[in-house]
Enzyme design. Structure first.
Site, PDB file in Angstrom:
ATOM      1  CG  HIS A   1     -11.388   0.254   0.350  1.00  0.00           C
ATOM      2  ND1 HIS A   1     -10.803   1.057  -0.627  1.00  0.00           N
ATOM      3  CD2 HIS A   1     -10.507   0.317   1.334  1.00  0.00           C
ATOM      4  CE1 HIS A   1      -9.523   1.475  -0.296  1.00  0.00           C
ATOM      5  NE2 HIS A   1      -9.560   1.178   1.020  1.00  0.00           N
TER       6      HIS A   1
ATOM      7  CE1 TYR B   1      -6.364   4.346  -1.550  1.00  0.00           C
ATOM      8  CE2 TYR B   1      -4.706   4.409   0.374  1.00  0.00           C
ATOM      9  CZ  TYR B   1      -5.892   4.143  -0.440  1.00  0.00           C
ATOM     10  OH  TYR B   1      -6.684   3.059   0.320  1.00  0.00           O
TER      11      TYR B   1
ATOM     12  CE  LYS C   1      -7.905  -2.924  -3.346  1.00  0.00           C
ATOM     13  NZ  LYS C   1      -8.607  -1.775  -2.501  1.00  0.00           N
TER      14      LYS C   1
ATOM     15  CB  THR D   1      -6.862   2.567  -4.516  1.00  0.00           C
ATOM     16  OG1 THR D   1      -6.133   1.075  -4.297  1.00  0.00           O
ATOM     17  CG2 THR D   1      -8.124   2.363  -3.753  1.00  0.00           C
TER      18      THR D   1
ATOM     19  CB  SER E   1      -0.884  -0.166   1.450  1.00  0.00           C
ATOM     20  OG  SER E   1      -1.399   1.302   1.659  1.00  0.00           O
TER      21      SER E   1
HETATM   22  C1  FNR Z   1      -7.629  -1.834   3.305  1.00  0.00           C
HETATM   23  N1  FNR Z   1      -7.861  -1.755   1.957  1.00  0.00           N
HETATM   24  C2  FNR Z   1      -6.802  -0.774   1.230  1.00  0.00           C
HETATM   25  N2  FNR Z   1      -7.062  -0.661  -0.321  1.00  0.00           N
HETATM   26  C3  FNR Z   1      -6.069   0.075  -0.825  1.00  0.00           C
HETATM   27  O1  FNR Z   1      -6.204   0.036  -1.940  1.00  0.00           O
HETATM   28  N3  FNR Z   1      -5.151   0.961  -0.211  1.00  0.00           N
HETATM   29  C4  FNR Z   1      -4.964   0.550   1.317  1.00  0.00           C
HETATM   30  O2  FNR Z   1      -4.062   1.363   1.847  1.00  0.00           O
HETATM   31  C5  FNR Z   1      -5.884  -0.205   1.979  1.00  0.00           C
HETATM   32  N4  FNR Z   1      -5.798  -0.233   3.359  1.00  0.00           N
HETATM   33  C6  FNR Z   1      -6.488  -1.018   3.925  1.00  0.00           C
HETATM   34  C7  FNR Z   1      -6.595  -1.175   5.574  1.00  0.00           C
HETATM   35  C8  FNR Z   1      -7.199  -2.217   6.184  1.00  0.00           C
HETATM   36  C9  FNR Z   1      -7.164  -2.486   7.550  1.00  0.00           C
HETATM   37  C10 FNR Z   1      -8.290  -3.044   5.291  1.00  0.00           C
HETATM   38  C11 FNR Z   1      -8.956  -4.117   6.117  1.00  0.00           C
HETATM   39  C12 FNR Z   1      -8.211  -2.877   4.023  1.00  0.00           C
HETATM   40  C13 FNR Z   1      -8.785  -2.443   1.223  1.00  0.00           C
HETATM   41  C14 FNR Z   1      -8.237  -3.745   0.758  1.00  0.00           C
HETATM   42  O3  FNR Z   1      -7.119  -3.612  -0.290  1.00  0.00           O
HETATM   43  C15 FNR Z   1      -9.086  -4.673   0.308  1.00  0.00           C
HETATM   44  O4  FNR Z   1      -9.941  -4.042  -0.757  1.00  0.00           O
HETATM   45  C16 FNR Z   1     -10.294  -5.157   1.348  1.00  0.00           C
HETATM   46  O5  FNR Z   1      -9.245  -5.527   2.565  1.00  0.00           O
HETATM   47  C17 FNR Z   1     -10.529  -6.679   0.864  1.00  0.00           C
HETATM   48  O6  FNR Z   1     -11.777  -7.177   1.683  1.00  0.00           O
HETATM   49  P1  FNR Z   1     -11.454  -8.228   3.129  1.00  0.00           P
HETATM   50  O7  FNR Z   1     -10.648  -9.198   2.357  1.00  0.00           O
HETATM   51  O8  FNR Z   1     -10.431  -7.497   4.032  1.00  0.00           O
HETATM   52  O9  FNR Z   1     -12.687  -8.567   3.316  1.00  0.00           O
END
Ligand code: FNR
Length: 379
Positions: free
Chosen positions: A274, A128, A250, A154, A105
């Site tokens: 997300h 981002y 994404k 994203t 990330s």
């Molecule tokens: C995320 N997600 C996320 N996505 C992204 O593009 N950049 C990021 O920095 C983050 N940070 C983030 C932190 C936390 C704690 C979570 C749980 C999720 C979203 C992540 O990439 C993804 O889309 C989801 O986590 C998918 O869902 P599940 O597998 O957690 O249910």
């Protein structure tokens, strides 16, 4: 005993300080989308098939032209290094050994360079788009310099979703510790000791790289102001050109947006809400997957995340046309429980569940899986 992802979740709650555990285990507002992401997978039933030769099964998959051991990747998760010291490095190493993609990330604790130094195969980088486009350009150049083999852009977090647990816990980015936090952290002594032993304790991709950001207090106001609400499809074209390598978009949940995404010439889209952290009240990602695959699947690879909690869920997504699925929280819980070993164990569980279920459905090759393995063909 740790037999499934829920076991890891329960144990992670005991190992990771409350504010960081709940940062992962939360969705926005009422958390309805967070819950439905998981619940809707279970509505999809399999058709058992018998007396089919099940020897020599394979899960090997090509994702955007790259070969992986199974159709699963680690999703980008901000502040992974707060679930366990050096979390991003450990998760990347586990993914590398497993032969699946790891996505770092923008908001990681360990920097691009720190992860690259401790891994030997290329990983993916999630971007981002910030208002400071010079910073964005520099990030892209840094991702190229460490050989990242895909950029995951994203699209769904230009405005941050409100998560009540984070607000109640007083979690800011970066974390500012008060007495309550010190108690929460102090009650997890192993976590503290491991954290004291690493240098990676702030946002490694940002500190020392963004203009005017040299310490934690300047970083705090920078992060809240920098997500750019004016991001547009033109910016996607600009980033694609600037990056020049494989690009994955994404956060697509709508057929119309998927068509626009396909027209950008990106290599794949990820159907994702997300993990239920942005628009509460949006449908689960698995429920919109079929219509998106039907409308753009011939032109662009369609991937999925949000709510995958088992190998069975991976198979369900595959059956509905997702070339790849990604997990966020499942590996975060593994990491919180036992660092790299915990992530590896989570991946082993998922692989085993995926393999056995595929066999019970009468398929030997993951690439032959289609809607015929689902009872009724869809949700
Ligand atoms: C995320 N997600 C996320 N996505 C992204 O593009 N950049 C990021 O920095 C983050 N940070 C983030 C932190 C936390 C704690 C979570 C749980 C999720 C979203 C992540 O990439 C993804 O889309 C989801 O986590 C998918 O869902 P599940 O597998 O957690 O249910």
């Amino acid at each position: 005993m740790l037999l499934n992802i829920d076991d890891f979740k329960k144990k992670a709650r005991k190992r990771v300080p409350k504010l960081f555990f709940e940062y992962a285990d939360s969705g926005s507002w009422t958390q309805s989308t967070y819950r439905e992401n998981e619940a809707d997978f279970e509505k999809l039933k399999f058709v058992p098939r018998v007396l089919v030769d099940m020897a020599n099964r394979t899960l090997e998959t090509n994702i955007i032209g790259q070969k992986f051991s199974m159709p699963v990747g680690l999703a980008p998760v901000g502040m992974t290094g707060m679930q366990h010291a050096d979390g991003e490095i450990l998760a990347a190493q586990a993914a590398e050994e497993f032969g699946i993609p790891f996505t770092l990330s923008t908001m990681s604790i360990c920097s691009l360079e720190a992860v690259a130094e401790k891994t030997s195969r290329p990983f993916w980088f999630q971007l981002y788009v910030m208002r400071d486009r010079k910073f964005v350009e520099a990030l892209i150049e840094r991702a190229k310099a460490v050989n990242c083999s895909a950029l995951v852009l994203t699209l769904d977090l230009q405005i941050l979703g409100q998560r009540h647990k984070d607000i109640r816990n007083g979690l800011s980015a970066p974390p500012k510790f008060n007495m309550k936090h010190i108690w929460q952290v102090g009650s997890r002594p192993l976590w503290c000791l491991q954290m004291l032993a690493t240098k990676n304790r702030s946002f490694g991709n940002i500190i020392g790289h963004a203009t005017g950001i040299s310490d934690m207090s300047s970083l705090s106001s920078w992060t809240t102001q920098q997500f750019d609400p004016s991001l547009s499809w033109e910016d996607v074209t600009w980033i694609k050109k600037r990056w020049g390598g494989p690009l994955i978009l994404k956060g697509i949940m709508d057929k119309g947006d998927a068509l626009k995404a396909a027209k950008t010439g990106a290599d794949a889209i990820i159907v994702s809400n997300h993990g239920g952290r942005q628009l509460d009240g949006a449908p689960s990602s698995i429920s919109v997957l079929p219509e998106i695959v039907d409308s753009v699947g011939k032109h662009i690879e369609v991937h999925l995340d949000s709510g995958v909690r088992s190998g069975q869920d991976i198979l369900r997504a595959k059956a509905l046309g997702a070339t790849a699925t990604y997990i966020g929280r499942p590996y975060i819980y593994g990491l919180g429980v036992a660092g790299k070993k915990g992530v590896t164990k989570v991946l082993e569980i998922l692989r085993n569940e995926l393999d056995i279920t595929m066999a019970h459905c009468g398929k030997r090759d993951i690439n032959e899986v289609n809607r015929s393995i689902l009872y009724g063909g869809s949700l």
